[in-house]
Design a protein around this motif. Structure first.
Motif, PDB file in Angstrom:
ATOM      1  N   UNK A  16      -5.393  14.273  -1.525  1.00  0.00           N
ATOM      2  CA  UNK A  16      -4.749  12.968  -1.471  1.00  0.00           C
ATOM      3  C   UNK A  16      -3.789  12.922  -0.274  1.00  0.00           C
ATOM      4  N   UNK A  17      -3.891  11.891   0.558  1.00  0.00           N
ATOM      5  CA  UNK A  17      -3.018  11.848   1.754  1.00  0.00           C
ATOM      6  C   UNK A  17      -1.556  11.706   1.369  1.00  0.00           C
ATOM      7  N   UNK A  18      -0.717  12.458   2.061  1.00  0.00           N
ATOM      8  CA  UNK A  18       0.713  12.400   1.820  1.00  0.00           C
ATOM      9  C   UNK A  18       1.375  11.287   2.608  1.00  0.00           C
ATOM     10  N   UNK A  19       2.622  11.014   2.334  1.00  0.00           N
ATOM     11  CA  UNK A  19       3.303   9.909   3.022  1.00  0.00           C
ATOM     12  C   UNK A  19       3.570  10.181   4.494  1.00  0.00           C
ATOM     13  N   UNK A  20       3.556  11.459   4.916  1.00  0.00           N
ATOM     14  CA  UNK A  20       3.862  11.796   6.303  1.00  0.00           C
ATOM     15  C   UNK A  20       2.669  12.414   7.029  1.00  0.00           C
ATOM     16  N   UNK A 212      13.862   3.395   0.451  1.00  0.00           N
ATOM     17  CA  UNK A 212      12.569   3.738  -0.106  1.00  0.00           C
ATOM     18  C   UNK A 212      11.555   3.922   1.024  1.00  0.00           C
ATOM     19  N   UNK A 213      10.374   4.396   0.667  1.00  0.00           N
ATOM     20  CA  UNK A 213       9.360   4.645   1.700  1.00  0.00           C
ATOM     21  C   UNK A 213       8.961   3.344   2.396  1.00  0.00           C
ATOM     22  N   UNK A 214       8.815   2.278   1.637  1.00  0.00           N
ATOM     23  CA  UNK A 214       8.444   0.993   2.238  1.00  0.00           C
ATOM     24  C   UNK A 214       9.568   0.449   3.113  1.00  0.00           C
ATOM     25  N   UNK A 215      10.794   0.587   2.652  1.00  0.00           N
ATOM     26  CA  UNK A 215      11.921   0.117   3.457  1.00  0.00           C
ATOM     27  C   UNK A 215      12.056   0.906   4.757  1.00  0.00           C
ATOM     28  N   UNK A 216      11.807   2.204   4.697  1.00  0.00           N
ATOM     29  CA  UNK A 216      11.886   3.024   5.913  1.00  0.00           C
ATOM     30  C   UNK A 216      10.785   2.645   6.896  1.00  0.00           C
ATOM     31  N   UNK A 217       9.561   2.431   6.397  1.00  0.00           N
ATOM     32  CA  UNK A 217       8.467   2.007   7.284  1.00  0.00           C
ATOM     33  C   UNK A 217       8.731   0.626   7.869  1.00  0.00           C
ATOM     34  N   UNK A 218       9.321  -0.270   7.075  1.00  0.00           N
ATOM     35  CA  UNK A 218       9.649  -1.597   7.585  1.00  0.00           C
ATOM     36  C   UNK A 218      10.733  -1.527   8.658  1.00  0.00           C
TER      37      UNK A 218
END
Length: 280
Positions: A16-20, A212-218
Protein backbone atom coordinates in the motif's frame (compact mmCIF):
# COMPACT_ATOMS: atom_id res chain seq x y z
CA UNK A 1 5.11 -27.03 -4.45
CA UNK A 2 5.00 -24.96 -1.29
CA UNK A 3 7.84 -22.69 -2.51
CA UNK A 4 6.00 -22.07 -5.78
CA UNK A 5 2.84 -21.18 -3.88
CA UNK A 6 4.77 -18.79 -1.66
CA UNK A 7 6.33 -17.11 -4.71
CA UNK A 8 2.89 -16.75 -6.25
CA UNK A 9 1.55 -15.05 -3.14
CA UNK A 10 4.48 -12.63 -3.22
CA UNK A 11 3.59 -11.69 -6.79
CA UNK A 12 -0.01 -11.01 -5.80
CA UNK A 13 1.04 -8.82 -2.88
CA UNK A 14 0.97 -5.09 -3.55
CA UNK A 15 2.38 -2.75 -0.95
CA UNK A 16 0.00 0.00 0.00
CA UNK A 17 1.51 3.38 -0.97
CA UNK A 18 2.55 5.54 1.94
CA UNK A 19 1.87 9.25 2.31
CA UNK A 20 5.48 10.19 1.46
CA UNK A 21 6.20 7.70 -1.34
CA UNK A 22 7.56 9.02 -4.65
CA UNK A 23 4.88 10.15 -7.06
CA UNK A 24 2.61 11.58 -4.37
CA UNK A 25 2.26 15.18 -3.26
CA UNK A 26 3.48 14.26 0.21
CA UNK A 27 6.88 13.29 -1.19
CA UNK A 28 7.69 17.01 -1.56
CA UNK A 29 6.68 17.93 1.97
CA UNK A 30 9.53 19.35 4.07
CA UNK A 31 11.34 17.41 6.76
CA UNK A 32 9.73 19.64 9.39
CA UNK A 33 6.29 18.20 8.66
CA UNK A 34 7.63 14.64 8.54
CA UNK A 35 8.96 15.10 12.06
CA UNK A 36 5.47 16.03 13.24
CA UNK A 37 3.98 13.08 11.31
CA UNK A 38 6.36 10.67 13.05
CA UNK A 39 5.39 12.13 16.42
CA UNK A 40 1.68 11.88 15.61
CA UNK A 41 1.24 8.67 13.61
CA UNK A 42 4.42 6.59 13.86
CA UNK A 43 5.51 6.99 17.47
CA UNK A 44 4.11 4.41 19.88
CA UNK A 45 1.63 6.04 22.30
CA UNK A 46 1.54 5.52 26.03
CA UNK A 47 -0.78 2.67 27.09
CA UNK A 48 -4.09 3.97 28.43
CA UNK A 49 -6.54 1.05 28.53
CA UNK A 50 -4.17 -1.60 29.90
CA UNK A 51 -1.23 -1.82 32.28
CA UNK A 52 1.86 -3.21 30.53
CA UNK A 53 3.80 -5.88 32.36
CA UNK A 54 7.49 -5.03 32.82
CA UNK A 55 10.27 -7.30 31.62
CA UNK A 56 10.48 -9.85 28.83
CA UNK A 57 9.88 -13.05 30.83
CA UNK A 58 7.70 -14.08 33.75
CA UNK A 59 7.67 -17.15 36.00
CA UNK A 60 4.48 -18.71 37.25
CA UNK A 61 4.60 -18.71 41.09
CA UNK A 62 2.82 -22.08 41.33
CA UNK A 63 4.19 -24.20 38.49
CA UNK A 64 7.47 -22.32 37.95
CA UNK A 65 6.99 -22.29 34.16
CA UNK A 66 8.72 -19.41 32.39
CA UNK A 67 6.74 -17.75 29.62
CA UNK A 68 7.44 -14.66 27.51
CA UNK A 69 5.67 -11.42 28.37
CA UNK A 70 3.28 -10.34 25.63
CA UNK A 71 2.02 -6.77 26.00
CA UNK A 72 -0.53 -6.80 23.21
CA UNK A 73 -2.29 -3.41 23.03
CA UNK A 74 -6.07 -3.35 23.10
CA UNK A 75 -7.53 -2.19 19.74
CA UNK A 76 -9.08 1.23 20.31
CA UNK A 77 -11.21 3.22 17.88
CA UNK A 78 -11.15 7.01 17.77
CA UNK A 79 -14.31 8.46 16.17
CA UNK A 80 -14.52 11.87 14.54
CA UNK A 81 -15.94 13.33 17.76
CA UNK A 82 -12.68 12.59 19.57
CA UNK A 83 -10.87 15.14 17.38
CA UNK A 84 -13.27 17.88 18.51
CA UNK A 85 -12.47 17.47 22.20
CA UNK A 86 -9.74 16.44 24.63
CA UNK A 87 -10.18 12.80 25.54
CA UNK A 88 -6.70 12.33 27.01
CA UNK A 89 -5.86 9.36 24.77
CA UNK A 90 -9.04 7.43 25.59
CA UNK A 91 -11.22 5.95 22.87
CA UNK A 92 -13.97 3.44 22.12
CA UNK A 93 -13.28 -0.24 22.78
CA UNK A 94 -15.29 -2.89 20.97
CA UNK A 95 -15.76 -6.29 22.62
CA UNK A 96 -18.25 -8.83 23.90
CA UNK A 97 -20.08 -9.42 27.17
CA UNK A 98 -21.33 -12.69 28.52
CA UNK A 99 -23.60 -12.78 31.57
CA UNK A 100 -23.61 -16.57 32.00
CA UNK A 101 -21.47 -19.42 30.80
CA UNK A 102 -24.34 -21.05 28.92
CA UNK A 103 -25.57 -17.80 27.36
CA UNK A 104 -24.37 -16.54 24.01
CA UNK A 105 -22.08 -13.54 24.15
CA UNK A 106 -23.30 -10.13 22.96
CA UNK A 107 -21.30 -7.33 21.30
CA UNK A 108 -20.63 -4.32 23.50
CA UNK A 109 -18.88 -0.95 23.23
CA UNK A 110 -17.03 0.66 26.12
CA UNK A 111 -17.01 4.44 25.71
CA UNK A 112 -15.25 7.02 27.88
CA UNK A 113 -17.24 9.16 30.28
CA UNK A 114 -17.45 12.52 28.53
CA UNK A 115 -18.37 15.85 30.04
CA UNK A 116 -18.05 19.47 29.04
CA UNK A 117 -15.65 21.59 31.06
CA UNK A 118 -13.79 24.89 30.84
CA UNK A 119 -10.00 25.05 30.61
CA UNK A 120 -7.83 28.14 30.85
CA UNK A 121 -4.74 28.89 28.78
CA UNK A 122 -2.33 31.21 30.55
CA UNK A 123 -0.33 31.90 27.40
CA UNK A 124 -3.31 32.75 25.19
CA UNK A 125 -5.22 34.26 28.14
CA UNK A 126 -8.42 32.51 27.01
CA UNK A 127 -11.05 30.26 28.51
CA UNK A 128 -12.11 27.35 26.29
CA UNK A 129 -15.20 25.20 26.66
CA UNK A 130 -14.34 21.68 25.45
CA UNK A 131 -15.47 18.10 25.92
CA UNK A 132 -13.04 16.27 28.20
CA UNK A 133 -12.73 13.07 30.18
CA UNK A 134 -11.82 12.52 33.79
CA UNK A 135 -8.36 11.38 32.72
CA UNK A 136 -7.80 14.67 30.87
CA UNK A 137 -8.61 16.67 33.99
CA UNK A 138 -6.28 14.51 36.07
CA UNK A 139 -3.48 15.00 33.54
CA UNK A 140 -3.99 18.77 33.58
CA UNK A 141 -3.70 18.81 37.38
CA UNK A 142 -0.72 16.45 37.25
CA UNK A 143 1.15 18.74 34.84
CA UNK A 144 0.28 21.87 36.85
CA UNK A 145 -1.86 23.55 34.24
CA UNK A 146 -3.46 23.22 30.82
CA UNK A 147 -0.57 24.82 28.89
CA UNK A 148 2.03 22.55 30.50
CA UNK A 149 -0.10 19.49 29.70
CA UNK A 150 -0.49 20.41 26.02
CA UNK A 151 3.13 21.47 25.49
CA UNK A 152 4.65 18.53 27.37
CA UNK A 153 2.49 15.76 25.89
CA UNK A 154 3.50 14.42 22.45
CA UNK A 155 0.95 14.38 19.64
CA UNK A 156 0.59 10.58 19.72
CA UNK A 157 -0.72 10.77 23.30
CA UNK A 158 -2.98 13.78 22.70
CA UNK A 159 -4.87 11.85 19.99
CA UNK A 160 -6.88 14.91 18.97
CA UNK A 161 -6.67 17.36 16.08
CA UNK A 162 -8.00 20.08 18.36
CA UNK A 163 -5.22 19.44 20.88
CA UNK A 164 -2.39 19.58 18.32
CA UNK A 165 -3.81 22.78 16.83
CA UNK A 166 -3.92 24.38 20.26
CA UNK A 167 -0.35 23.22 20.77
CA UNK A 168 0.61 24.90 17.52
CA UNK A 169 -1.01 28.17 18.67
CA UNK A 170 0.87 28.00 21.96
CA UNK A 171 4.22 27.37 20.26
CA UNK A 172 3.59 30.16 17.74
CA UNK A 173 2.69 32.61 20.51
CA UNK A 174 5.84 31.69 22.44
CA UNK A 175 7.98 32.07 19.32
CA UNK A 176 6.60 35.48 18.34
CA UNK A 177 6.08 36.60 21.96
CA UNK A 178 2.54 37.53 21.02
CA UNK A 179 1.06 37.29 24.51
CA UNK A 180 0.28 39.82 27.24
CA UNK A 181 1.78 42.67 25.21
CA UNK A 182 0.24 45.22 27.56
CA UNK A 183 1.85 43.69 30.67
CA UNK A 184 5.64 43.35 30.53
CA UNK A 185 5.93 41.62 33.92
CA UNK A 186 3.38 38.96 32.98
CA UNK A 187 5.07 38.48 29.63
CA UNK A 188 8.43 37.96 31.30
CA UNK A 189 6.95 35.47 33.75
CA UNK A 190 5.33 33.40 30.99
CA UNK A 191 8.56 33.38 29.01
CA UNK A 192 10.42 32.04 32.05
CA UNK A 193 7.77 29.36 32.70
CA UNK A 194 7.14 28.15 29.15
CA UNK A 195 10.10 29.35 27.07
CA UNK A 196 12.06 26.12 27.48
CA UNK A 197 9.52 24.24 25.31
CA UNK A 198 10.84 26.05 22.22
CA UNK A 199 14.19 24.25 22.46
CA UNK A 200 12.68 21.10 20.91
CA UNK A 201 11.36 22.87 17.80
CA UNK A 202 12.65 25.14 15.07
CA UNK A 203 10.70 27.96 13.46
CA UNK A 204 9.95 25.85 10.39
CA UNK A 205 8.78 22.90 12.49
CA UNK A 206 6.36 25.14 14.39
CA UNK A 207 5.02 26.45 11.09
CA UNK A 208 4.13 22.92 9.92
CA UNK A 209 3.14 21.54 13.34
CA UNK A 210 -0.45 20.45 13.92
CA UNK A 211 -1.50 20.26 10.26
CA UNK A 212 -3.30 17.24 8.87
CA UNK A 213 -1.97 15.53 5.76
CA UNK A 214 -4.50 17.28 3.53
CA UNK A 215 -3.83 20.66 5.09
CA UNK A 216 -0.07 20.21 4.63
CA UNK A 217 -0.50 19.24 0.96
CA UNK A 218 -2.82 22.21 0.43
CA UNK A 219 -0.31 24.55 2.01
CA UNK A 220 2.47 23.17 -0.18
CA UNK A 221 0.30 23.61 -3.27
CA UNK A 222 -0.54 27.20 -2.37
CA UNK A 223 3.13 28.05 -1.84
CA UNK A 224 4.00 26.53 -5.24
CA UNK A 225 1.24 28.52 -6.94
CA UNK A 226 2.38 31.73 -5.27
CA UNK A 227 5.96 31.20 -6.47
CA UNK A 228 4.98 30.22 -10.02
CA UNK A 229 2.29 32.88 -10.48
CA UNK A 230 3.34 35.21 -13.32
CA UNK A 231 3.62 38.86 -12.42
CA UNK A 232 2.44 41.44 -14.97
CA UNK A 233 5.28 43.42 -16.52
CA UNK A 234 3.29 46.64 -16.23
CA UNK A 235 4.04 46.78 -12.54
CA UNK A 236 7.77 46.45 -13.24
CA UNK A 237 7.68 49.08 -16.00
CA UNK A 238 5.65 51.46 -13.83
CA UNK A 239 8.13 51.15 -10.98
CA UNK A 240 11.07 51.72 -13.34
CA UNK A 241 9.40 54.76 -14.91
CA UNK A 242 8.62 56.34 -11.55
CA UNK A 243 12.19 55.70 -10.41
CA UNK A 244 13.61 57.40 -13.54
CA UNK A 245 11.28 60.38 -13.19
CA UNK A 246 12.15 60.76 -9.53
CA UNK A 247 15.86 60.59 -10.35
CA UNK A 248 15.52 63.26 -13.07
CA UNK A 249 13.55 65.50 -10.72
CA UNK A 250 16.24 65.25 -8.07
CA UNK A 251 19.03 65.90 -10.58
CA UNK A 252 17.50 68.91 -12.36
CA UNK A 253 15.86 70.19 -9.17
CA UNK A 254 12.89 71.49 -11.12
CA UNK A 255 9.49 71.67 -9.49
CA UNK A 256 6.39 72.41 -11.54
CA UNK A 257 4.57 75.41 -10.03
CA UNK A 258 0.93 75.21 -9.10
CA UNK A 259 0.07 78.13 -11.45
CA UNK A 260 1.00 76.04 -14.47
CA UNK A 261 -2.37 74.31 -14.22
CA UNK A 262 -1.32 70.71 -13.51
CA UNK A 263 1.23 68.35 -12.12
CA UNK A 264 4.32 67.02 -13.88
CA UNK A 265 2.59 63.66 -14.38
CA UNK A 266 -0.20 65.27 -16.40
CA UNK A 267 2.36 66.78 -18.75
CA UNK A 268 3.68 63.41 -19.88
CA UNK A 269 0.25 61.73 -20.18
CA UNK A 270 -0.10 60.86 -23.92
CA UNK A 271 -3.83 60.09 -23.59
CA UNK A 272 -4.86 63.50 -22.27
CA UNK A 273 -6.76 65.89 -24.60
CA UNK A 274 -5.57 69.34 -25.49
CA UNK A 275 -8.02 70.88 -23.04
CA UNK A 276 -6.82 68.65 -20.23
CA UNK A 277 -3.13 69.34 -20.98
CA UNK A 278 -1.80 72.30 -19.06
CA UNK A 279 -0.22 75.13 -20.95
CA UNK A 280 3.53 75.48 -20.80
Amino acid sequence: MESRLANGLKLLYFKRPGPFDPGRVGARLPEAYRKFWDEWKVRKPEPVHYVPEPGKWRRDPVTGVVTPVQNVPIPVKYPAESHKGLWGGEGVIQGFTKKKRTVRRNPYFWTPNLKRSVVYSEILDKYMSVVVTERTINLIHKNCGFDHYILKTPACDLKSELAVRVKRQLLTALLKKDYHTDNSEKQKQIHEDYGHYLKSYTEEEIEWYGLTYREACRKLKQSDEAMSEPKPLKHQFRAELLAELLEETLVTDKIVPKESGGSWLSRINPFATKEEKPSA
